[in-house]
Scaffold this active site. Sequence first.
Site, PDB file in Angstrom:
ATOM      1  N   CYS A 222       0.694  -1.484   0.217  1.00 34.09           N
ATOM      2  CA  CYS A 222       0.237   0.252  -0.204  1.00 34.09           C
ATOM      3  C   CYS A 222       0.675   1.221  -0.216  1.00 34.09           C
ATOM      4  CB  CYS A 222      -0.925   0.246   1.355  1.00 34.09           C
ATOM      5  SG  CYS A 222      -0.300  -0.752   2.776  1.00 34.09           S
TER       6      CYS A 222
HETATM    7  O1  TXE Z   1      -8.806  -7.240  -0.762  1.00 36.18           O
HETATM    8  P1  TXE Z   1     -10.189  -7.307   0.327  1.00 36.18           P
HETATM    9  P2  TXE Z   1      -8.932  -8.692  -1.925  1.00 36.18           P
HETATM   10  C1  TXE Z   1      -6.529  -3.963  -3.126  1.00 36.18           C
HETATM   11  C2  TXE Z   1      -5.634  -3.893  -4.308  1.00 36.18           C
HETATM   12  C3  TXE Z   1      -6.057  -5.212  -4.575  1.00 36.18           C
HETATM   13  C4  TXE Z   1      -7.621  -5.482  -4.388  1.00 36.18           C
HETATM   14  C5  TXE Z   1      -8.415  -6.698  -3.829  1.00 36.18           C
HETATM   15  O2  TXE Z   1      -5.729  -3.102  -5.116  1.00 36.18           O
HETATM   16  O3  TXE Z   1      -6.029  -6.113  -6.268  1.00 36.18           O
HETATM   17  O4  TXE Z   1      -7.584  -5.112  -2.780  1.00 36.18           O
HETATM   18  O5  TXE Z   1      -7.319  -7.483  -2.952  1.00 36.18           O
HETATM   19  C6  TXE Z   1     -11.819  -9.938   4.048  1.00 36.18           C
HETATM   20  N1  TXE Z   1     -16.872  -8.159   4.944  1.00 36.18           N
HETATM   21  N2  TXE Z   1      -5.715  -4.060  -1.393  1.00 36.18           N
HETATM   22  O6  TXE Z   1      -9.371  -9.279  -2.678  1.00 36.18           O
HETATM   23  O7  TXE Z   1     -11.346  -7.718  -1.061  1.00 36.18           O
HETATM   24  C7  TXE Z   1     -10.836 -10.448   3.568  1.00 36.18           C
HETATM   25  O8  TXE Z   1     -11.247 -11.874   2.526  1.00 36.18           O
HETATM   26  C8  TXE Z   1     -15.052  -8.826   5.547  1.00 36.18           C
HETATM   27  C9  TXE Z   1      -4.825  -2.992  -1.045  1.00 36.18           C
HETATM   28  O9  TXE Z   1      -7.451  -8.715  -0.982  1.00 36.18           O
HETATM   29  O10 TXE Z   1     -10.557  -6.222   0.575  1.00 36.18           O
HETATM   30  C10 TXE Z   1      -9.248 -10.306   3.362  1.00 36.18           C
HETATM   31  O11 TXE Z   1      -8.942 -10.810   4.923  1.00 36.18           O
HETATM   32  N3  TXE Z   1     -13.693  -9.082   5.104  1.00 36.18           N
HETATM   33  C11 TXE Z   1      -4.692  -3.290   0.231  1.00 36.18           C
HETATM   34  C12 TXE Z   1      -9.688  -8.600   3.599  1.00 36.18           C
HETATM   35  O12 TXE Z   1     -11.084  -7.840   3.881  1.00 36.18           O
HETATM   36  C13 TXE Z   1     -14.451  -8.978   4.139  1.00 36.18           C
HETATM   37  C14 TXE Z   1      -4.300  -4.635   1.311  1.00 36.18           C
HETATM   38  C15 TXE Z   1      -9.220  -8.014   2.765  1.00 36.18           C
HETATM   39  O13 TXE Z   1      -9.855  -8.340   1.565  1.00 36.18           O
HETATM   40  C16 TXE Z   1     -15.236  -8.659   2.754  1.00 36.18           C
HETATM   41  C17 TXE Z   1      -4.724  -6.005   0.138  1.00 36.18           C
HETATM   42  C18 TXE Z   1     -16.614  -8.603   3.654  1.00 36.18           C
HETATM   43  N4  TXE Z   1     -17.591  -8.258   3.474  1.00 36.18           N
HETATM   44  C19 TXE Z   1      -5.629  -5.619  -1.225  1.00 36.18           C
HETATM   45  N5  TXE Z   1     -15.018  -9.313   1.972  1.00 36.18           N
HETATM   46  C20 TXE Z   1      -3.257  -2.630   0.394  1.00 36.18           C
HETATM   47  N6  TXE Z   1      -3.103  -1.502   0.064  1.00 36.18           N
HETATM   48  O14 TXE Z   1      -2.770  -2.485   1.398  1.00 36.18           O
HETATM   49  C21 TXE Z   1     -13.728  -9.028   2.001  1.00 36.18           C
HETATM   50  N7  TXE Z   1     -13.161  -9.341   3.049  1.00 36.18           N
END
Ligand code: TXE
Length: 478
Positions: A282
């Site tokens: 990030c």
């Molecule tokens: O993220 P999610 P994802 C960004 C980055 C990446 C995109 C998708 O662009 O391509 O996000 O990544 C949980 N209720 N970043 O799919 O979905 C999920 O299980 C509760 C940037 O991994 O946001 C995981 O544990 N929880 C970022 C966590 O949320 C839920 C780092 C993150 O998943 C949920 C990661 C719900 N409804 C991704 N849906 C950074 N900038 O550091 C999902 N989760």
Amino acid sequence: MQEILKNYINGRWETGTTVGTSENPSDLAAPVAEYARADEPQARLAIHAASEAAGTWAASTPQRRADVLDFVGSEIVARKEELGALLAREEGKTLPEAIAEAARAGQIFKFFAGEALRIAGDKLASVRPDIDVEVTREPVGVVAIIAPWNFPFAIPAWKIAPALAYGNSVVFKPAELVPACGWALAEILSRSGLPAGVFNLVNGSGRQVGQAMIDSPLVDAISFTGSEATGANVRRQAVARGAKVQLEMGGKNPLVVLADADIARAVECAINGAFYSTGQRCTASSRIIVERAVHDRFVAAMRERMKQLKVGPALTRGSDIGPVASRQQLEQNQSYLQIAHDEGAELVEGGKLVRCESKGHYMSPALFLARPEQRVAREEIFGPIAAVLQADDYEHALALANDTDYGLCAGICTTSLKHASHFKRHAQAGMVMVNLPTAGVDYHVPFGGRKASSYGPREQGRYAAEFYTTVKTAYTCA
Ligand code: TXE
């Protein structure tokens, strides 16, 4: 493959309702582990256990908490090579980066072992006669920790360690891509002397397990790191039911390179910040803003340096850039390459799929010359893709740096004290770096951003107490 990795609920290892497979993005033919996926009722059991155990842990002595955290931290540090190898296999960052992350997770636990002994309050004179005023910190209660996949040891560590240090009980949900790292952390915590129920691991989907954590009235606080879209939903629902919430989300971090910079050093800052950890940070430097006078020289030096970067399997010695963490993320990266092309950004180097000895999600880092309004220069891609923007002078560079919805980290490369000082004051970001990559922070100072990047109190260091404690003001009349 070994046995199925289980969930840890109320002090016992429990199977889930289904079995998932954790992929190795460096070698799709060699999965890392099979793991038990919990469902919503199991998540509720874990939350209930945490709630039942909260009182006991809140009443524990600082020494006991310090001993638990020191045990965990010491073991992680002692096993950093082995844990780093697991992390490299499961998430795909290179082995040296992964070992460093494992060591960092251990240091964080050890830092908070010390903090558990330093939970301070204030005693003040009252404005009224014969009254004493005391301000103390108490645990919040049950903390739900929802973690992303990009730092599967460090981010959970910087949430779990302060939660436990300040006397809270924890339900931890790792991201679906990294269940084995989550399990490895839980396995160490399970032997640390914590009473049953104080720490729980529930692997499963965001929609089921994560949602149960957000919905439960037994959860007092939610610490989330992940995407902006999910974070916005978590915030809305948590605020609606009055739960405390802390979010770390995206970034589109600028790295400004002024004409007076040491160009070789600036190139190293940009290469490291933009492309190491495959750009999946990030704090990645995804907007490189270069003063016109050195623009062409800087871009030429970047191109040469990028040609030397070796894309390869995470465990292979000499790999500089590991694979992208998942097929979905690789597809997202490729779609942004197309968008950049369609919007007229000029590709300087990279952006190709790479074939390695094993089949995995490999791509070469990509650098574009872009304009500020183009999506490649505005949206978080979360891959090894960076945009170079040209600036007329320092003032223009600062304006471009701040022209973003995000505000996590901002960097500048310069030899001018005047510009460095001005930038530190005027960059609209939670963290500022001078002559350093935007990624790569210390663990004993606050981490977090402004604008769309973060919400709620800062993480890490002593500032973590703001989220993981609640303040009580007591008045005593003699
Ligand atoms: O993220 P999610 P994802 C960004 C980055 C990446 C995109 C998708 O662009 O391509 O996000 O990544 C949980 N209720 N970043 O799919 O979905 C999920 O299980 C509760 C940037 O991994 O946001 C995981 O544990 N929880 C970022 C966590 O949320 C839920 C780092 C993150 O998943 C949920 C990661 C719900 N409804 C991704 N849906 C950074 N900038 O550091 C999902 N989760």
